[in-house]
Design an enzyme around this catalytic site. Sequence first.
Site, mmCIF file in Angstrom:
data_model
loop_
_atom_site.group_PDB
_atom_site.id
_atom_site.type_symbol
_atom_site.label_atom_id
_atom_site.label_comp_id
_atom_site.label_asym_id
_atom_site.label_seq_id
_atom_site.Cartn_x
_atom_site.Cartn_y
_atom_site.Cartn_z
ATOM 1 C CB VAL A 103 -0.924 0.017 1.234
ATOM 2 C CG1 VAL A 103 -1.834 1.251 1.212
ATOM 3 C CG2 VAL A 103 -1.752 -1.260 1.324
ATOM 4 C CB CYS A 104 1.016 4.173 0.433
ATOM 5 S SG CYS A 104 1.495 5.891 0.521
ATOM 6 C CB SER A 105 5.832 4.870 0.143
ATOM 7 O OG SER A 105 5.473 4.962 1.508
ATOM 8 C CB THR A 123 3.793 3.720 -5.219
ATOM 9 O OG1 THR A 123 4.070 4.086 -3.870
ATOM 10 C CG2 THR A 123 4.427 4.723 -6.170
#
Length: 207
Positions: A103-105, A123
């Site tokens: 998730v995300c970074s 990302t």
Amino acid sequence: MKRIGFLAYPGVEELDLTGPWEMATMWRTYAGGPDCLVVAAEKGSVRCAKGLEIVAEHDFETCPSLDALVVPGGFSAFDEMGNERLVGFVRDHGGEGKNILSVCSGAFILLAAGLLKNRRATTHWKVLDRLREAGVDVVEERFLRDCNVWSSGGVSAGMDLMLHFIAETAGADTAGEVQHNAEYYPTRRLYGSAHLSSGMPAYMKTL
């Protein structure tokens, strides 16, 4: 599928972890889904980016076998890229075709673990170019799957990723039960026009 692990580390973004956790535990509660656990380098409290504390019941050495591992992000994910103990744990649990979700970074932790080689990923929009410059085949979608690697955009996108994961592994009806019990029906209302700013991912332009 018997067990999903959620990786915690200092400075992790709260919703990156708790959003997918909510969907996964709804799956467990209402549709016979797998057990869920939090794992960190050490057992005990982990302070997140905004101050929330999450308790990890397992450390890397005592973590049981996982069928999937969720790797959340946050600014501190870039520091964790150099944490060989954490990266090694992710590498071990993302190998051999096991499901791994970023998730995300959190995608950059997968990158450090060598799990994005020959894989498409996404990302947070702020660091899409950074992931692309690292040699990853970046797809500007809110979430996507490439074989056993699943990834999403930032923060709230992790909930959509987990619902998609449930649908793909347990069926659309199961994902529908989770979505309904979570009352996760986001409105189509958009506030302002930031999503149309220069450099935003492709999927935002179609909102």
